[in-house]
Design an enzyme around this catalytic site. Structure first.
Site: not given
Ligand code: UD1
Length: 420
Positions: A22-23, A93, A117, A122-125, A307, A329, A399
């Site tokens: 999926k991912n 997401r 989820c 879940r920031p995207i900074d 996961d 995480i 999903r």
């Molecule tokens: C992806 C997976 C999700 C999995 C996660 C960790 C997909 C679609 N989803 O989610 O199933 O649980 O990896 O293996 O692939 N963070 C920040 N800022 C950012 C991005 C992340 O602070 O800009 C933090 C998050 O809050 C979290 C950590 O970094 O604590 C890891 O997040 P990330 O690896 O980005 O997870 P996703 O890509 O959203």
């Protein structure tokens, strides 16, 4: 409203074939928009996140044809829109991968704020930091993200934390950028490597995926008419491994990459279960006695995957002694423990730690999937429990798991999807 009704308790036995990841799929589909051409993608999991993404991609003007249950062609020659439908992109997401892909190809994009989820903040900074470093202007507000640029220019980007999504998104944005981009402290998950392989098949020059430094030499054009098969799903394979252990069953899990499963095999062997790889693409997992306690700490690949934390939580609930999970995480990934406690588990969760006092038996109860992987954990719990379990909120499970009840039925589970 659908529910799953499971009558336990059943040791799972037989063979199960793992679907495409999926991912990886949810990143490869947007990545296919980077070319002005046609891609064929096989081993695509037929799950609701993929169908939703296909719907969004069609709204952008690309044409998608399903050639079988798990194969599509994407013709993105007529891509005409870079404003993705806000309501659809907010539903999950991975819609954020449209930002990297469309910024890379068209230099403009608008998407709804990504959903997904509820695992805590879940920031995207880090995604935004990457796009800005490459030369884009990014605005976030009113429930949407807009990014623009005249041109993207490669640069060095140090990730403040290991992020799967940000690593992939920056790769997508940089393959067509001018010059070289270096992503330092990159994530190393199998799907990062798979997306890089897909990009390279299209003519990109991405090196080092799977290590913590990824180097992308920008190219001026990617080529069309390629075909690619999505990597098997590490998390689905791990889910069935843990289902075999929890149910004290005996499963051959096929179409997986055993190298990706080493952190899970090592842990279940430590607990007294058995795992043997078969030719690198299948794994035999069996368990004939009560497993012993274990301590788990989730961490980025190659560590124990977050996961699979909730599925492992079911195993620990019925293991001997007191076990601890430390979730490193996500802030809020123990909601499933309330549901398992309704089934007789003895779990105390606080913050990022949960303590599992092993019990002899779980008992069927009505329970609610609180997120995708929690839903999978409840299916495993239902199979192991005495009596009947009813699982609600199936939209979370659909999903990310293809034909979940069929796969469980084929290995002996008494499971039905019932419409109320
Ligand atoms: C992806 C997976 C999700 C999995 C996660 C960790 C997909 C679609 N989803 O989610 O199933 O649980 O990896 O293996 O692939 N963070 C920040 N800022 C950012 C991005 C992340 O602070 O800009 C933090 C998050 O809050 C979290 C950590 O970094 O604590 C890891 O997040 P990330 O690896 O980005 O997870 P996703 O890509 O959203």
């Amino acid at each position: 409203m659908d529910k799953l009704v499971i009558k336990g308790k059943t040791p799972l036995k037989g063979e199960v074939k793992i679907s495409g990841a999926k991912n990886a799929a949810v990143a490869i589909l947007p990545a296919a928009l980077l070319i002005d051409g046609i891609c064929t993608i096989d081993n695509l999991p037929n799950i609701s996140d993929v169908k939703l993404l296909c719907e969004i991609i069609e709204e952008l003007g690309a044409k998608i044809t399903w050639t079988s249950n798990n194969s599509i062609t994407i013709d993105s020659r007529n891509l005409c829109c870079t404003n993705a439908p806000l309501e659809l992109t907010r539903k999950f997401r991975a819609s954020y991968y449209l930002i990297g892909a469309l910024l890379g190809r068209c230099h403009h994009v608008q998407v709804g704020m990504p959903g997904g989820c509820k695992l805590g903040a879940r920031p995207i900074d880090q995604h935004i930091k990457g796009f800005e470093a490459l030369g884009a202007t990014v605005d976030v507000g009113q429930g949407k993200i807009t990014a623009n640029t005249d041109k993207l220019v490669g640069t060095s980007i140090y990730m403040d934390m290991v992020s799967v999504g940000a690593t992939i998104n920056i790769m997508l944005a940089s393959v067509l950028a001018e010059g070289t981009t270096i992503i330092d402290n990159a994530a190393k998950e199998p799907h990062i490597v798979d997306v890089a392989n897909f990009l390279n098949t299209m003519g990109a020059d991405v090196r080092g995926a799977g290590t913590d430094v990824i180097k992308i030499n920008g190219v001026s054009k990617l080529s069309g008419n390629i075909s690619y098969s999505v990597v098997p799903d590490q998390i689905e394979a791990g889910t069935f491994m843990l289902a075999a252990v929890a149910s004290r069953g005996d499963l051959i899990i096929k179409n997986c990459i055993t190298k990706h499963l080493e952190c899970i095999s090592a842990k279940i062997i430590e607990m007294g279960a058995h795992a043997e790889e078969i030719d690198g693409d299948a794994i035999h997992v069996w368990c004939d006695s009560k497993t012993s306690k274990a301590n788990i700490k989730t961490s980025p690949y190659p560590g124990f995957p977050t996961d699979l934390q909730s599925q492992m939580g079911v195993v620990l609930s019925i293991s001997d002694g007191t076990s601890i999970i430390n979730e490193s995480i996500w802030e809020s990934r123990f909601q499933y423990t309330d549901e398992l406690n309704k089934m007789g588990a003895k779990i105390t969760a606080q913050g990022k730690t949960a303590i599992f006092e092993g019990v002899d038996n779980l008992y069927g109860a009505p329970v609610y999937a609180t997120d995708l992987r929690a839903g999978a954990a409840l299916i495993i719990a239902g199979v192991c429990a005495e009596g009947t379990t009813e699982i609600y909120n199936l939209e979370h499970i659909d999903r990310g798991y293809e034909n979940i009840e069929e796969k469980f039925k084929n290995i002996g589970a008494n499971i039905e999807r019932v419409s109320e």
